[in-house]
Motif scaffolding. Structure first.
Motif, short mmCIF file in Angstrom:
data_model
loop_
_atom_site.label_atom_id
_atom_site.label_comp_id
_atom_site.label_asym_id
_atom_site.label_seq_id
_atom_site.Cartn_x
_atom_site.Cartn_y
_atom_site.Cartn_z
N GLU A 7 0.86 -1.18 0.00
CA GLU A 7 0.00 0.00 0.00
C GLU A 7 0.90 1.23 0.00
N GLU A 8 0.64 2.14 -0.93
CA GLU A 8 1.41 3.38 -0.98
C GLU A 8 0.47 4.58 -0.87
N GLU A 9 0.93 5.60 -0.17
CA GLU A 9 0.22 6.88 -0.08
C GLU A 9 1.01 7.92 -0.86
N LEU A 10 0.33 8.64 -1.74
CA LEU A 10 0.96 9.63 -2.59
C LEU A 10 0.41 11.02 -2.28
N LEU A 11 1.23 12.03 -2.51
CA LEU A 11 0.78 13.42 -2.40
C LEU A 11 0.19 13.87 -3.73
N LEU A 12 -0.96 14.52 -3.66
CA LEU A 12 -1.53 15.20 -4.83
C LEU A 12 -0.98 16.61 -4.85
N VAL A 13 -0.32 16.99 -5.95
CA VAL A 13 0.34 18.29 -5.99
C VAL A 13 0.03 19.00 -7.30
N ASP A 14 0.17 20.32 -7.26
CA ASP A 14 0.06 21.13 -8.46
C ASP A 14 1.32 20.91 -9.31
N PRO A 15 1.17 20.59 -10.58
CA PRO A 15 2.36 20.28 -11.40
C PRO A 15 3.25 21.49 -11.64
N GLU A 16 2.73 22.70 -11.49
CA GLU A 16 3.53 23.90 -11.73
C GLU A 16 4.17 24.43 -10.45
N THR A 17 3.37 24.52 -9.37
CA THR A 17 3.87 25.13 -8.14
C THR A 17 4.43 24.12 -7.15
N GLY A 18 4.05 22.85 -7.31
CA GLY A 18 4.48 21.83 -6.36
C GLY A 18 3.69 21.80 -5.07
N GLU A 19 2.70 22.68 -4.93
CA GLU A 19 1.94 22.74 -3.69
C GLU A 19 0.89 21.63 -3.63
N PRO A 20 0.70 21.02 -2.46
CA PRO A 20 -0.33 19.98 -2.33
C PRO A 20 -1.72 20.52 -2.62
N ARG A 21 -2.55 19.68 -3.24
CA ARG A 21 -3.92 20.06 -3.60
C ARG A 21 -4.90 19.04 -3.06
N ALA A 22 -5.97 19.52 -2.46
CA ALA A 22 -6.97 18.65 -1.83
C ALA A 22 -7.99 18.16 -2.86
N LEU A 23 -7.56 17.21 -3.68
CA LEU A 23 -8.40 16.73 -4.78
C LEU A 23 -8.70 15.24 -4.69
N ALA A 24 -8.43 14.62 -3.55
CA ALA A 24 -8.58 13.17 -3.46
C ALA A 24 -10.00 12.72 -3.79
N ALA A 25 -11.01 13.42 -3.27
CA ALA A 25 -12.39 13.02 -3.51
C ALA A 25 -12.72 13.05 -5.00
N ALA A 26 -12.25 14.09 -5.68
CA ALA A 26 -12.51 14.20 -7.12
C ALA A 26 -11.77 13.11 -7.90
N VAL A 27 -10.54 12.81 -7.50
CA VAL A 27 -9.79 11.77 -8.18
C VAL A 27 -10.48 10.42 -7.99
N LEU A 28 -10.94 10.14 -6.79
CA LEU A 28 -11.62 8.88 -6.52
C LEU A 28 -12.93 8.78 -7.30
N ALA A 29 -13.62 9.90 -7.44
CA ALA A 29 -14.86 9.90 -8.22
C ALA A 29 -14.58 9.54 -9.67
N ARG A 30 -13.50 10.07 -10.24
CA ARG A 30 -13.14 9.74 -11.61
C ARG A 30 -12.72 8.27 -11.74
N ALA A 31 -12.02 7.78 -10.74
CA ALA A 31 -11.62 6.37 -10.78
C ALA A 31 -12.85 5.46 -10.75
N SER A 32 -13.85 5.84 -9.96
CA SER A 32 -15.07 5.03 -9.87
C SER A 32 -15.90 5.11 -11.14
N LEU A 33 -15.89 6.26 -11.79
CA LEU A 33 -16.60 6.38 -13.07
C LEU A 33 -15.98 5.48 -14.12
#
Length: 362
Positions: A7-33
């Motif tokens: 099991e691995e945990e990854l950081l969701l980050v902005d590709p330009e700024t490198g800052e973490p982004r709180a998008l896990a729920a949206a990513v999981l929704a796309r994975a489920s779709l």
């Protein structure tokens, strides 16, 4: 041959700024779709984190291929939302974590206060199959002194809130703030293990058995020992090495138990010192020898680990790969070393993150 899952945990980050982004729920929704029955990706405590789990594998090359596939799929899903993923155990850049919407996580935030708010950290958990609780507890008792070496190998969290912590694995120090985290005393039997877990839950300090955050524990959902000490590794090949050594440690411990060899009875306080030393030093300087608990150069301690599990590695055909992987880390460093070299070269933590995004999928 024992199967292994990661099991691995990854950081969701902005590709330009490198800052973490709180998008896990949206990513999981796309994975489920895309796959309504998918069980690979899961949400974690914070919206800036995404977890995935591999299938149990017997062949380490196949485990490595699956890790890379999962990392790339996580990046693809995040990319559809203008984000990406980085295998970093802490965020080098300052961040205000967002607790995921969950009754369980909200309870943790209220109960543990600032300790929860500081837990935006990403780990790597290795599940190794065992035949029974009896074998599993015997393995747990014999793994204890060797787990700090896995901390040193995997160390990938030198930065915290924009500063160098002085640690190779600061994640492991943050993780120890949970009241149930860390090394344990010897259990001696499944009955004593399960009694301790029940007594801990009965205190009300932790919510349930899932919050028993021992360095290694019996998994609740699978017939496995779950080893929980490693940082998420910057490179997938390092995660495979950690999993390879974890399986060999489990097999070696089981063989010792069957042969009637008693576990090394180091006190918990001494095991904690070994874990601290590993988190502080990583592969630079000295570690505490797992048997003697005396300081020795990291190269010597890693050599002792390979010797300890040599027969188990040879029996699975992993000995040469493990030796090469350890030697590669000693030459080039772990994730913490790579991050520090990147900062020295670029003088920018943002550039450190964006470069680590590339390494994550390599």
């Amino acid at each position: 041959m024992r199967t292994v899952g990661v099991e691995e945990e990854l950081l969701l980050v902005d590709p330009e700024t490198g800052e973490p982004r709180a998008l896990a729920a949206a990513v999981l929704a796309r994975a489920s779709l895309a796959d309504p029955g998918q069980d690979v990706f899961e949400k974690e405590l914070y919206g800036q984190m995404l977890e995935f789990a591999t299938q149990p594998q017997s062949v380490m090359a196949e485990l490595g291929e699956e890790l890379v596939r999962c990392r790339k799929e996580a990046a693809r899903l995040a990319g559809e939302l203008g984000s990406t993923v980085a295998a970093l155990a802490t965020s080098p850049l300052p961040v205000s974590p967002s607790v995921s919407v969950s009754r369980r996580y909200q309870w943790m935030a209220e109960e543990y206060g600032i300790s929860t708010r500081e837990q935006l950290v990403c780990g790597c958990h290795v599940h190794v199959a065992v035949d029974s609780d009896e074998e599993g507890v015997a393995v747990l008792d014999r793994l204890r002194p060797w787990l700090p070496v896995l901390v040193a190998l995997s160390a990938n969290s030198p930065f915290w809130q924009g500063s160098d912590t002085g640690y190779a694995s600061y994640r492991s120090r943050v993780w120890m703030r949970w009241p149930s985290a860390g090394p344990t005393e010897l259990f001696r039997s499944p009955e004593r293990y399960h009694r301790l877990v029940s007594d801990m839950v009965a205190t009300g300090v932790i919510l349930d058995e899932g919050m028993v955050y021992f360095d290694a524990r019996l998994a609740k959902r699978y017939p496995t020992v779950e080893i929980r000490v490693a940082d998420v590794c910057l490179r997938a090949e390092t995660a495979v090495l950690v999993a390879t050594l974890a399986r060999a440690l489990v097999e070696t411990a089981a063989r010792e138990w069957r042969a009637g060899k008693d576990p090394v009875d180091h006190g918990v306080s001494l095991v904690r010192l070994a874990a601290w030393r590993a988190a502080r030093s990583g592969l630079d300087g000295k570690l505490l020898d797992p048997v003697t608990l005396q300081p020795r150069p990291a190269r010597d301690v890693l050599g002792a680990l390979l010797t300890h599990v040599q027969d188990a590695l040879a029996d699975t055909g992993d000995l040469a790969a493990a030796q090469e992987g350890v030697e590669r880390l000693l030459r080039h460093g772990n994730g913490a070393d790579e991050q520090r070299r990147l900062l020295e070269r670029t003088d920018s933590l943002r550039d450190v993150v964006t470069e680590c995004v590339r390494h994550t999928q390599a």
